[in-house]
Design a protein around this motif. Structure first.
Motif, PDB file in Angstrom:
ATOM      1  N   CYS A  17      46.253  41.091  81.903  1.00  0.00           N
ATOM      2  CA  CYS A  17      44.844  41.020  81.515  1.00  0.00           C
ATOM      3  C   CYS A  17      44.343  39.640  81.905  1.00  0.00           C
ATOM      4  CB  CYS A  17      44.691  41.214  80.012  1.00  0.00           C
ATOM      5  SG  CYS A  17      45.336  42.782  79.404  1.00  0.00           S
ATOM      6  N   ALA A  18      43.235  39.570  82.624  1.00  0.00           N
ATOM      7  CA  ALA A  18      42.708  38.283  83.093  1.00  0.00           C
ATOM      8  C   ALA A  18      41.222  38.173  82.780  1.00  0.00           C
ATOM      9  CB  ALA A  18      42.933  38.130  84.597  1.00  0.00           C
ATOM     10  N   ALA A  19      40.821  36.993  82.330  1.00  0.00           N
ATOM     11  CA  ALA A  19      39.416  36.724  82.037  1.00  0.00           C
ATOM     12  C   ALA A  19      38.608  36.744  83.325  1.00  0.00           C
ATOM     13  CB  ALA A  19      39.283  35.369  81.349  1.00  0.00           C
ATOM     14  N   ALA A  20      37.455  37.410  83.287  1.00  0.00           N
ATOM     15  CA  ALA A  20      36.589  37.494  84.465  1.00  0.00           C
ATOM     16  C   ALA A  20      36.020  36.133  84.849  1.00  0.00           C
ATOM     17  CB  ALA A  20      35.458  38.485  84.211  1.00  0.00           C
ATOM     18  N   GLY A  21      35.817  35.279  83.865  1.00  0.00           N
ATOM     19  CA  GLY A  21      35.213  33.969  84.108  1.00  0.00           C
ATOM     20  C   GLY A  21      33.852  33.877  83.446  1.00  0.00           C
ATOM     21  N   ASN A  22      33.357  32.658  83.358  1.00  0.00           N
ATOM     22  CA  ASN A  22      32.106  32.384  82.643  1.00  0.00           C
ATOM     23  C   ASN A  22      31.027  31.843  83.576  1.00  0.00           C
ATOM     24  OD1 ASN A  22      33.428  33.123  80.240  1.00  0.00           O
ATOM     25  ND2 ASN A  22      34.243  31.068  80.037  1.00  0.00           N
ATOM     26  N   ASP A  23      30.940  32.394  84.780  1.00  0.00           N
ATOM     27  CA  ASP A  23      29.988  31.910  85.778  1.00  0.00           C
ATOM     28  C   ASP A  23      28.802  32.832  85.991  1.00  0.00           C
ATOM     29  OD1 ASP A  23      31.451  29.567  86.396  1.00  0.00           O
ATOM     30  OD2 ASP A  23      32.835  30.751  87.624  1.00  0.00           O
ATOM     31  N   GLY A  24      28.553  33.731  85.061  1.00  0.00           N
ATOM     32  CA  GLY A  24      27.485  34.718  85.216  1.00  0.00           C
ATOM     33  C   GLY A  24      26.107  34.135  85.421  1.00  0.00           C
ATOM     34  N   GLN A  25      25.872  32.907  84.963  1.00  0.00           N
ATOM     35  CA  GLN A  25      24.552  32.287  85.103  1.00  0.00           C
ATOM     36  C   GLN A  25      24.532  31.173  86.146  1.00  0.00           C
ATOM     37  OE1 GLN A  25      24.243  31.560  80.788  1.00  0.00           O
ATOM     38  NE2 GLN A  25      22.394  32.820  80.854  1.00  0.00           N
ATOM     39  N   SER A  26      25.615  31.014  86.885  1.00  0.00           N
ATOM     40  CA  SER A  26      25.653  29.975  87.925  1.00  0.00           C
ATOM     41  C   SER A  26      25.300  30.582  89.280  1.00  0.00           C
ATOM     42  CB  SER A  26      27.034  29.325  87.978  1.00  0.00           C
ATOM     43  OG  SER A  26      27.981  30.232  88.508  1.00  0.00           O
ATOM     44  N   SER A  27      25.135  29.732  90.278  1.00  0.00           N
ATOM     45  CA  SER A  27      24.793  30.251  91.602  1.00  0.00           C
ATOM     46  C   SER A  27      25.932  31.109  92.160  1.00  0.00           C
ATOM     47  CB  SER A  27      24.463  29.107  92.560  1.00  0.00           C
ATOM     48  OG  SER A  27      25.566  28.231  92.661  1.00  0.00           O
ATOM     49  N   TRP A  28      27.185  30.743  91.890  1.00  0.00           N
ATOM     50  CA  TRP A  28      28.326  31.610  92.220  1.00  0.00           C
ATOM     51  C   TRP A  28      28.663  32.350  90.939  1.00  0.00           C
ATOM     52  CZ3 TRP A  28      30.691  33.584  96.261  1.00  0.00           C
ATOM     53  CH2 TRP A  28      31.874  34.276  96.049  1.00  0.00           C
ATOM     54  N   HIS A  29      28.134  33.560  90.782  1.00  0.00           N
ATOM     55  CA  HIS A  29      28.240  34.297  89.521  1.00  0.00           C
ATOM     56  C   HIS A  29      29.343  35.353  89.518  1.00  0.00           C
ATOM     57  CE1 HIS A  29      25.179  36.362  92.020  1.00  0.00           C
ATOM     58  NE2 HIS A  29      25.847  37.431  91.652  1.00  0.00           N
ATOM     59  N   TYR A  30      30.192  35.318  90.525  1.00  0.00           N
ATOM     60  CA  TYR A  30      31.224  36.349  90.663  1.00  0.00           C
ATOM     61  C   TYR A  30      32.501  36.023  89.884  1.00  0.00           C
ATOM     62  CZ  TYR A  30      28.182  38.004  94.326  1.00  0.00           C
ATOM     63  OH  TYR A  30      27.101  38.465  95.010  1.00  0.00           O
ATOM     64  N   ILE A  31      33.283  37.068  89.654  1.00  0.00           N
ATOM     65  CA  ILE A  31      34.558  36.905  88.955  1.00  0.00           C
ATOM     66  C   ILE A  31      35.452  35.933  89.713  1.00  0.00           C
ATOM     67  CG2 ILE A  31      34.523  39.168  87.855  1.00  0.00           C
ATOM     68  CD1 ILE A  31      36.458  40.075  90.108  1.00  0.00           C
ATOM     69  N   GLY A  32      36.313  35.273  88.959  1.00  0.00           N
ATOM     70  CA  GLY A  32      37.261  34.335  89.549  1.00  0.00           C
ATOM     71  C   GLY A  32      38.627  34.963  89.709  1.00  0.00           C
ATOM     72  N   THR A  33      39.533  34.178  90.211  1.00  0.00           N
ATOM     73  CA  THR A  33      40.905  34.634  90.367  1.00  0.00           C
ATOM     74  C   THR A  33      41.714  34.228  89.146  1.00  0.00           C
ATOM     75  OG1 THR A  33      42.659  34.828  92.033  1.00  0.00           O
ATOM     76  CG2 THR A  33      41.817  32.618  91.593  1.00  0.00           C
ATOM     77  N   PRO A  34      42.634  34.996  88.662  1.00  0.00           N
ATOM     78  CA  PRO A  34      43.201  36.219  89.225  1.00  0.00           C
ATOM     79  C   PRO A  34      42.487  37.499  88.798  1.00  0.00           C
ATOM     80  CG  PRO A  34      44.517  35.581  87.365  1.00  0.00           C
ATOM     81  CD  PRO A  34      43.440  34.520  87.523  1.00  0.00           C
ATOM     82  N   ALA A  35      41.305  37.395  88.197  1.00  0.00           N
ATOM     83  CA  ALA A  35      40.576  38.595  87.770  1.00  0.00           C
ATOM     84  C   ALA A  35      40.221  39.500  88.950  1.00  0.00           C
ATOM     85  CB  ALA A  35      39.314  38.205  87.011  1.00  0.00           C
ATOM     86  N   ASP A  36      40.210  38.950  90.152  1.00  0.00           N
ATOM     87  CA  ASP A  36      39.888  39.755  91.323  1.00  0.00           C
ATOM     88  C   ASP A  36      41.086  40.533  91.859  1.00  0.00           C
ATOM     89  OD1 ASP A  36      41.194  37.433  92.129  1.00  0.00           O
ATOM     90  OD2 ASP A  36      40.006  37.190  93.947  1.00  0.00           O
ATOM     91  N   ALA A  37      42.249  40.329  91.277  1.00  0.00           N
ATOM     92  CA  ALA A  37      43.465  40.989  91.763  1.00  0.00           C
ATOM     93  C   ALA A  37      43.437  42.487  91.473  1.00  0.00           C
ATOM     94  CB  ALA A  37      44.696  40.365  91.117  1.00  0.00           C
ATOM     95  N   ASP A  38      44.099  43.225  92.344  1.00  0.00           N
ATOM     96  CA  ASP A  38      44.259  44.662  92.154  1.00  0.00           C
ATOM     97  C   ASP A  38      45.312  44.900  91.074  1.00  0.00           C
ATOM     98  OD1 ASP A  38      43.987  47.385  92.601  1.00  0.00           O
ATOM     99  OD2 ASP A  38      45.454  47.406  94.219  1.00  0.00           O
ATOM    100  N   SER A  39      45.221  45.994  90.380  1.00  0.00           N
ATOM    101  CA  SER A  39      46.222  46.446  89.411  1.00  0.00           C
ATOM    102  C   SER A  39      46.265  45.654  88.112  1.00  0.00           C
ATOM    103  CB  SER A  39      47.626  46.446  90.037  1.00  0.00           C
ATOM    104  OG  SER A  39      47.648  47.254  91.181  1.00  0.00           O
TER     105      SER A  39
END
Length: 182
Positions: A17-39
């Protein structure tokens, strides 16, 4: 490297289980690693009202997969206060790093109730039980999981079965949680 390690851990049978990250309101609002990993289960944040928490990082993954996978309370989450006073041992805090262990604890309970299942079966049941499973988005992914439903899915037990002995509601809860024992 973190996403590669998380994927290897999942391949070896660990439910990651990985935290998506807290960048939802920043210019780079995408999930971070390792939340982007498959499986793995990438966990976004909601408030106690079940709505998307604006700080929670958004999907999809770089290769277009649904991310975050699921979401849990991370806005106004009740946590232990590391510098607690005589008045309170807990406090409220915000972050996907608080939503993730809440989810991981529930996932561990689900797996403990189903020790014959694999990490991928547990992961899939959690995703399939979620509130937006049929219509995922880039904010909450498949939505808020329902662990009672995940249990039914893992064991092919319909929700109205006599084998359903307990229900907890509402999900998510803020101040009150009720249990019905049948």
């Amino acid at each position: 490297p973190a996403a590669i390690a998380a994927t290897i851990a999942a391949e070896k049978g660990i439910l990651v289980c990985a935290a998506a990250g807290n960048d939802g309101q920043s210019s780079w609002h995408y999930i971070g690693t390792p939340a982007d990993a498959d499986s793995i289960l990438a966990v976004g944040a909601t408030g106690t009202n079940g709505r998307y928490a604006a700080f929670s990082s958004k999907g999809p993954s770089a290769d277009g997969r649904v991310k975050p996978d699921i979401a849990d309370v991370g806005l106004g989450a009740t946590v232990i206060d590391p510098v607690f006073s005589a008045n309170s041992l807990n406090t409220m805090a915000n972050g996907t790093s608080f939503a993730t262990p809440i989810l991981a604890g529930a996932a561990a309970c689900l797996w403990e109730a189903n020790p014959n299942k694999t990490n991928m079966q547990i992961r899939q049941a959690i995703i399939a039980s979620a509130s937006q499973y049929n219509n995922p988005d880039t904010l909450l992914g498949y939505g808020i999981p329902n662990f009672s439903k995940a249990l039914y899915l893992l064991n092919n037990i319909p929700p109205d079965s006599p084998d359903n002995l307990v229900s907890a509601y509402p999900n998510p809860f803020s101040e009150d949680l009720s249990f019905n024992f049948l």
